[in-house]
Design a protein around this motif. Sequence first.
Motif, PDB file in Angstrom:
ATOM      1  N   ALA A  50      -7.445  -0.868  -9.393  1.00  0.00           N
ATOM      2  CA  ALA A  50      -6.762  -0.301  -8.220  1.00  0.00           C
ATOM      3  C   ALA A  50      -5.965   0.932  -8.632  1.00  0.00           C
ATOM      4  O   ALA A  50      -5.424   0.975  -9.732  1.00  0.00           O
ATOM      5  CB  ALA A  50      -5.824  -1.334  -7.615  1.00  0.00           C
ATOM      6  N   PRO A  51      -5.900   1.968  -7.745  1.00  0.00           N
ATOM      7  CA  PRO A  51      -5.154   3.171  -8.100  1.00  0.00           C
ATOM      8  C   PRO A  51      -3.672   2.836  -8.239  1.00  0.00           C
ATOM      9  O   PRO A  51      -3.160   1.989  -7.513  1.00  0.00           O
ATOM     10  CB  PRO A  51      -5.407   4.105  -6.920  1.00  0.00           C
ATOM     11  CG  PRO A  51      -5.798   3.206  -5.800  1.00  0.00           C
ATOM     12  CD  PRO A  51      -6.470   2.033  -6.416  1.00  0.00           C
ATOM     13  N   PRO A  52      -2.988   3.495  -9.130  1.00  0.00           N
ATOM     14  CA  PRO A  52      -1.581   3.185  -9.327  1.00  0.00           C
ATOM     15  C   PRO A  52      -0.727   3.628  -8.133  1.00  0.00           C
ATOM     16  O   PRO A  52      -1.138   4.460  -7.332  1.00  0.00           O
ATOM     17  CB  PRO A  52      -1.227   3.975 -10.589  1.00  0.00           C
ATOM     18  CG  PRO A  52      -2.251   5.045 -10.670  1.00  0.00           C
ATOM     19  CD  PRO A  52      -3.488   4.497 -10.042  1.00  0.00           C
ATOM     20  N   THR A  53       0.455   3.052  -8.072  1.00  0.00           N
ATOM     21  CA  THR A  53       1.360   3.308  -6.960  1.00  0.00           C
ATOM     22  C   THR A  53       1.684   4.791  -6.823  1.00  0.00           C
ATOM     23  O   THR A  53       1.758   5.317  -5.717  1.00  0.00           O
ATOM     24  CB  THR A  53       2.660   2.520  -7.161  1.00  0.00           C
ATOM     25  OG1 THR A  53       2.317   1.140  -7.245  1.00  0.00           O
ATOM     26  CG2 THR A  53       3.600   2.723  -5.999  1.00  0.00           C
ATOM     27  N   ALA A  54       1.844   5.458  -7.965  1.00  0.00           N
ATOM     28  CA  ALA A  54       2.259   6.860  -7.899  1.00  0.00           C
ATOM     29  C   ALA A  54       1.241   7.687  -7.135  1.00  0.00           C
ATOM     30  O   ALA A  54       1.598   8.452  -6.237  1.00  0.00           O
ATOM     31  CB  ALA A  54       2.419   7.410  -9.307  1.00  0.00           C
ATOM     32  N   GLY A  56      -1.027   6.625  -5.022  1.00  0.00           N
ATOM     33  CA  GLY A  56      -1.023   6.177  -3.629  1.00  0.00           C
ATOM     34  C   GLY A  56       0.116   6.796  -2.841  1.00  0.00           C
ATOM     35  O   GLY A  56      -0.051   7.243  -1.711  1.00  0.00           O
ATOM     36  N   THR A  57       1.284   6.854  -3.469  1.00  0.00           N
ATOM     37  CA  THR A  57       2.442   7.434  -2.793  1.00  0.00           C
ATOM     38  C   THR A  57       2.162   8.881  -2.442  1.00  0.00           C
ATOM     39  O   THR A  57       2.378   9.308  -1.311  1.00  0.00           O
ATOM     40  CB  THR A  57       3.675   7.378  -3.720  1.00  0.00           C
ATOM     41  OG1 THR A  57       3.756   6.071  -4.275  1.00  0.00           O
ATOM     42  CG2 THR A  57       4.934   7.705  -2.968  1.00  0.00           C
ATOM     43  N   VAL A  58       1.660   9.634  -3.423  1.00  0.00           N
ATOM     44  CA  VAL A  58       1.399  11.046  -3.170  1.00  0.00           C
ATOM     45  C   VAL A  58       0.370  11.184  -2.044  1.00  0.00           C
ATOM     46  O   VAL A  58       0.562  11.960  -1.102  1.00  0.00           O
ATOM     47  CB  VAL A  58       0.897  11.744  -4.449  1.00  0.00           C
ATOM     48  CG1 VAL A  58       0.463  13.169  -4.134  1.00  0.00           C
ATOM     49  CG2 VAL A  58       2.001  11.743  -5.491  1.00  0.00           C
ATOM     50  N   LEU A  60      -0.386   9.137   0.438  1.00  0.00           N
ATOM     51  CA  LEU A  60       0.133   8.792   1.767  1.00  0.00           C
ATOM     52  C   LEU A  60       1.072   9.854   2.313  1.00  0.00           C
ATOM     53  O   LEU A  60       1.020  10.204   3.494  1.00  0.00           O
ATOM     54  CB  LEU A  60       0.857   7.442   1.711  1.00  0.00           C
ATOM     55  CG  LEU A  60      -0.091   6.246   1.687  1.00  0.00           C
ATOM     56  CD1 LEU A  60       0.676   4.953   1.503  1.00  0.00           C
ATOM     57  CD2 LEU A  60      -0.888   6.184   2.989  1.00  0.00           C
ATOM     58  N   PHE A  61       1.919  10.400   1.430  1.00  0.00           N
ATOM     59  CA  PHE A  61       2.854  11.398   1.953  1.00  0.00           C
ATOM     60  C   PHE A  61       2.136  12.701   2.315  1.00  0.00           C
ATOM     61  O   PHE A  61       2.542  13.393   3.250  1.00  0.00           O
ATOM     62  CB  PHE A  61       3.997  11.636   0.967  1.00  0.00           C
ATOM     63  CG  PHE A  61       5.076  10.594   1.089  1.00  0.00           C
ATOM     64  CD1 PHE A  61       5.967  10.636   2.157  1.00  0.00           C
ATOM     65  CD2 PHE A  61       5.184   9.551   0.190  1.00  0.00           C
ATOM     66  CE1 PHE A  61       6.947   9.670   2.304  1.00  0.00           C
ATOM     67  CE2 PHE A  61       6.162   8.579   0.324  1.00  0.00           C
ATOM     68  CZ  PHE A  61       7.046   8.636   1.380  1.00  0.00           C
TER      69      PHE A  61
ATOM     70  N   LEU B  69       4.277  -0.249  -2.123  1.00  0.00           N
ATOM     71  CA  LEU B  69       4.165   0.728  -1.045  1.00  0.00           C
ATOM     72  C   LEU B  69       4.086   0.121   0.355  1.00  0.00           C
ATOM     73  O   LEU B  69       4.052   0.851   1.325  1.00  0.00           O
ATOM     74  CB  LEU B  69       2.917   1.583  -1.272  1.00  0.00           C
ATOM     75  CG  LEU B  69       3.157   2.889  -2.012  1.00  0.00           C
ATOM     76  CD1 LEU B  69       1.848   3.612  -2.205  1.00  0.00           C
ATOM     77  CD2 LEU B  69       4.133   3.765  -1.224  1.00  0.00           C
ATOM     78  N   LEU B 227       7.384  10.290 -11.072  1.00  0.00           N
ATOM     79  CA  LEU B 227       6.032   9.745 -10.911  1.00  0.00           C
ATOM     80  C   LEU B 227       5.639   8.951 -12.164  1.00  0.00           C
ATOM     81  O   LEU B 227       5.024   7.890 -12.071  1.00  0.00           O
ATOM     82  CB  LEU B 227       5.019  10.863 -10.651  1.00  0.00           C
ATOM     83  CG  LEU B 227       5.081  11.453  -9.238  1.00  0.00           C
ATOM     84  CD1 LEU B 227       4.075  12.587  -9.082  1.00  0.00           C
ATOM     85  CD2 LEU B 227       4.813  10.379  -8.195  1.00  0.00           C
ATOM     86  N   ILE B 230       7.334   5.676 -12.028  1.00  0.00           N
ATOM     87  CA  ILE B 230       6.690   4.740 -11.107  1.00  0.00           C
ATOM     88  C   ILE B 230       5.519   4.061 -11.800  1.00  0.00           C
ATOM     89  O   ILE B 230       5.322   2.856 -11.700  1.00  0.00           O
ATOM     90  CB  ILE B 230       6.211   5.480  -9.838  1.00  0.00           C
ATOM     91  CG1 ILE B 230       7.404   5.983  -9.028  1.00  0.00           C
ATOM     92  CG2 ILE B 230       5.367   4.551  -8.961  1.00  0.00           C
ATOM     93  CD1 ILE B 230       7.038   6.836  -7.846  1.00  0.00           C
ATOM     94  N   ASP B 231       4.768   4.872 -12.567  1.00  0.00           N
ATOM     95  CA  ASP B 231       3.582   4.306 -13.203  1.00  0.00           C
ATOM     96  C   ASP B 231       3.907   3.296 -14.295  1.00  0.00           C
ATOM     97  O   ASP B 231       3.090   2.434 -14.604  1.00  0.00           O
ATOM     98  CB  ASP B 231       2.717   5.435 -13.791  1.00  0.00           C
ATOM     99  CG  ASP B 231       1.806   6.016 -12.718  1.00  0.00           C
ATOM    100  OD1 ASP B 231       1.639   5.323 -11.691  1.00  0.00           O
ATOM    101  OD2 ASP B 231       1.290   7.127 -12.898  1.00  0.00           O
ATOM    102  N   ILE B 235       6.313  -2.046 -10.297  1.00  0.00           N
ATOM    103  CA  ILE B 235       5.464  -1.951  -9.108  1.00  0.00           C
ATOM    104  C   ILE B 235       4.354  -0.928  -9.321  1.00  0.00           C
ATOM    105  O   ILE B 235       3.824  -0.352  -8.381  1.00  0.00           O
ATOM    106  CB  ILE B 235       6.286  -1.586  -7.851  1.00  0.00           C
ATOM    107  CG1 ILE B 235       7.072  -0.296  -8.071  1.00  0.00           C
ATOM    108  CG2 ILE B 235       7.192  -2.717  -7.455  1.00  0.00           C
ATOM    109  CD1 ILE B 235       7.710   0.239  -6.804  1.00  0.00           C
ATOM    110  N   SER B 236       3.999  -0.680 -10.583  1.00  0.00           N
ATOM    111  CA  SER B 236       3.012   0.374 -10.837  1.00  0.00           C
ATOM    112  C   SER B 236       1.649   0.008 -10.267  1.00  0.00           C
ATOM    113  O   SER B 236       0.907   0.861  -9.805  1.00  0.00           O
ATOM    114  CB  SER B 236       2.883   0.613 -12.343  1.00  0.00           C
ATOM    115  OG  SER B 236       2.320  -0.543 -12.943  1.00  0.00           O
ATOM    116  N   TRP B 238      -0.638  -1.071  -7.551  1.00  0.00           N
ATOM    117  CA  TRP B 238      -0.534  -1.136  -6.089  1.00  0.00           C
ATOM    118  C   TRP B 238      -1.455  -2.243  -5.586  1.00  0.00           C
ATOM    119  O   TRP B 238      -2.649  -2.063  -5.434  1.00  0.00           O
ATOM    120  CB  TRP B 238      -0.940   0.212  -5.505  1.00  0.00           C
ATOM    121  CG  TRP B 238      -0.735   0.282  -4.039  1.00  0.00           C
ATOM    122  CD1 TRP B 238      -0.022  -0.564  -3.254  1.00  0.00           C
ATOM    123  CD2 TRP B 238      -1.270   1.271  -3.169  1.00  0.00           C
ATOM    124  NE1 TRP B 238      -0.051  -0.156  -1.972  1.00  0.00           N
ATOM    125  CE2 TRP B 238      -0.825   0.967  -1.881  1.00  0.00           C
ATOM    126  CE3 TRP B 238      -2.076   2.391  -3.367  1.00  0.00           C
ATOM    127  CZ2 TRP B 238      -1.166   1.733  -0.782  1.00  0.00           C
ATOM    128  CZ3 TRP B 238      -2.411   3.148  -2.279  1.00  0.00           C
ATOM    129  CH2 TRP B 238      -1.957   2.827  -0.989  1.00  0.00           C
TER     130      TRP B 238
END
Lengths: 92, 912
Positions: A50-54, A56-58, A60-61, B69, B227, B230-231, B235-236, B238
């Motif tokens: 799964a793609p990392p949160t960072a 995904g955040t970019v 979505l924004f 997220l 960033l 975050i990684d 919670i890195s 998702w």
Amino acid sequence: MIRRRRRPVFVARASYRLRRRIDALRLLPFVGGFLVLLPVLWRIGQAEDAPPTARGTVYLFVVWAGLVLAAGILSRGLSDRTQTDDGSLQDD
Amino acid sequence: MTVSFNLLVAISLAYVALLFAVAFLAERRARLGRLGWLRSPLVYTLSLSIYCTAWTFYGAVGYAARSGLEFITIYLGPTLVFVGWWWILRKLVRIGRSQRVTSIADLISSRYGKSSTLGVVVTLICVVGITPYIALQLQSVALSVGVFAGDTPEEWGLEGPQATALWVAAGLALFTILFGTRNIDVNERHHGVVTAIALEAVVKLVALVAVGVFVVWGIAGGPMAILDRIDTSAISQWQVQPGRWAGLTFLSAAAILTLPRMFQVMVVENDDDTHLATAAWAFPLYLLVMSLFVVPIAVVGLDLMPKGSNPDLFVLTVPLSQGQGGLAMLAFLGGFSSATSMVIMASLALATMVSNHIVVPFWLALRQDEESRGRSAAVPGDLRFLVLMSRRLSIGGVLALGYFYFKLTGGSTSLAAIGLISFVGVSQTLPSLLGGIFWRGGTRQGAMAGLCVGFAIWLYALFLPSFGKDVFLSAGLLENGPLGIGWLRPQSMFGVVGVDPVLHALFWSLVLNTTAYIGLSLLGFPSPEERLQSARFVNVFDLTSEPQRWARGGAESEDLLVVAQRVLGADVAQDFFQKMAGDQGKPGYLPDATPDFIEALERRMAGSVGAAAAHAMVGQVFKGASVSVDDLMAVANETAQIREYSQQLEAKSDEIERTARQLRDVNEKLTALSVQKDAFLGQISHELRTPMTSIRAFSEIIKDDPDMPTDMVGKYSGIIHDETIRLTRLLDDLLDLSVLENGRVSLNIGVGNLHDLIGRAVMATANVMPDRPLTLHRDPVFEDIVIITDCDRLSQVFINLVSNARKYCDAARPELRIAAREKGGRVTVDFIDNGSGIPKKSQSIIFEKFSRLTDHNRAGGAGLGLAICREIMVNLGGDIAYLPGQGGTAFRVSFPLILKRPEAESVHAAGR
């Protein structure tokens, strides 16, 4: 059922543009919905990786900012009194 | 820690004082008519930000710390609704304005045939759904105060947060009552409240952004660094759960349409539809900025704070741990703003619903009951007072409910999830709402069934289990279902196992809700009233003219005026009636009871008490008249051509009708006048002859008897003298009238005080009918107005009116109320007695010459008094009119505060 409104077959350039702009505005929430729900597909496609949160955040924004921008451009100068007859903008 | 607890309290109080001041100033600006930026799209957009409550402000960070997220779905739903405003919001706002909707309960009740039961059901759903949400806000304020009060908020005593919550609830109740119930008409904007909320919106945005900027640049060292953080954080990865992701996006989209407070600011407080085009991008932008720093704060909080600290409070504790007391203070104010603005709007919206759909109808039904039993047939009640009081009490009640809920659950963890639970609860109105504005076929039974089914499932599957096992539902029931039926287990109904409870309840409640709504709508048949309303809601953009409502029938405008005065207040009702009469081409205060007029009146009243109650009240006046054949035709005629033709015809027939009405009025007046003119000759001869006869008789006696004693001569010539004076007075009056009528009068303009003028009139008439004492009600404060006009002429009018009251008021104990007031450069003086009033048919001729209603022996005058009064008032640039519906004879005298120099007018008159 015979239900024809009398309306011109060809309309002036300005109002043609306006109608297409409103069409785009109507389409916008569906485009937005698709882009917002896209991450669900990523997850299904590659469950292990799964793609990392960072990222995904970019993503979505960026989508979000794009929606704001598009809504701003398409809604400029519109109001619900732009025309009185809603139907005339819907289908031609 | 650099912020002491006392400093915190002081700053909070100062902030609250600022909010009160802003609300007060905005309210005053609005009252002075200087609206300006108060109604700008910016203020509208900012007021929408009450969507971001303390749950957002503190909770989003906590949410992000727990499940990455996913928090963002709560903002993506509203974003989609707003960028797609052309579909739903545009229509909602238009309907809200054209139907003068006061709340979401009112909208649904009004759409489905003005059903009061539906209003009650929606109100109940909203109250049950929102009360925990209000409790959540109180809890968040209490918790955040706790952060400053003790080193470890978790160990803070229980008295502390409860006392804080109580104070906050009381303060908010005061604020909402002060600024939220100023005017009875909900459709009139609450500028004070809205402006204060807009300010709070700015504060919370600035606060969250400030904390975010500090975290990103101050701690982490720039966007790229954050960033990376975050990684590497907890919670890195998702872990997007497809069901919850889509479900929560949908849920938040539904919530923004159905939350009562959102409906209040979005639809009810909207006064310019162009604002929506701005809010369409500006509100999503606001949400974007609000959530931009949520993930960074959560990540840095998880890094910095010790294990086990509450992530819901990272917004406060992260700056505090870095020694940034000022920033923490700002963050506290932001959270405080989020909580208070939500509570203010939510309690205002709920109170409007509770008062309009439960308290007022209940009271009306109670009164009708009493009336039908003949106990209190004539209770003169000011309904406005009742409505305002019940709204104020409801605000208190709603906040008290929220506080008690908070007290009962005592800050337990079950509150944390309550935001989503509330969302699911209020979303139950979504099928009826959307069906109502897009589908002509939705019926009342359908809406009722859908709402009840959805609400019941929500209670059973989500709300009651949320309290935990064995509080409302026993553990056995939760495990095995009622009576061991596994398919009815609250959290896995119909064999759906292993789904998140919120999603599970959302799915089943909305699916069954919609099924019941559509199913019963398809099976049932709507009443004419419902079909009319459905046409009006669904085709709100097509209908240029309203279909007709009430059959023309027995209602007297005067009865309607009495009702309207009780609901809207005397001034507003009179202005409205006068305007409507003017539109019909009639002078005075009583328009004909045409369907159009009644429709407009009903809508005007609906703005105050809701559609169902207004309909019921007008219905009481009509007694039995209902939807007419014309109305049904209007429903049946759906084709555009017919509408087009009928519009043209209607325009013409309106014109003709207006002309005919004017002609009819003029004709009636002419007929009455002609009768009067016939009587005039007889009367004037009679008036002149009576004194003449006695003069002739007595002068003959004196002439024929030269030896008459001097005292007899004196007596007789005295009589002759009196009679000539009477003759002269009559002739003077006639001359006066003719001078006034021709506008050749010279006015003697000077400065006077209204109070003195009225006082003089009362004194001057003291000897009229001294055996019948007249009780006067005056208000010296209001009368104290300095006027520049012809004071002698004006007091002549007053003397006439007061002496009329003395002569003709037929009450056992005559009373006269004189009410004066100045508004917009015009002075109005009402003379209202408690007699039986003037019958409607005579009202139009009392100002004519020689019109006398009672027999003239009692009157003693020639019937010129009111005619002269009217001419005087015309010359003073004013007016005198009969004021119906006051419970007695009432005259309204109005004139300009400062009379302009008469030169222009007299030149104009001479030129004619």
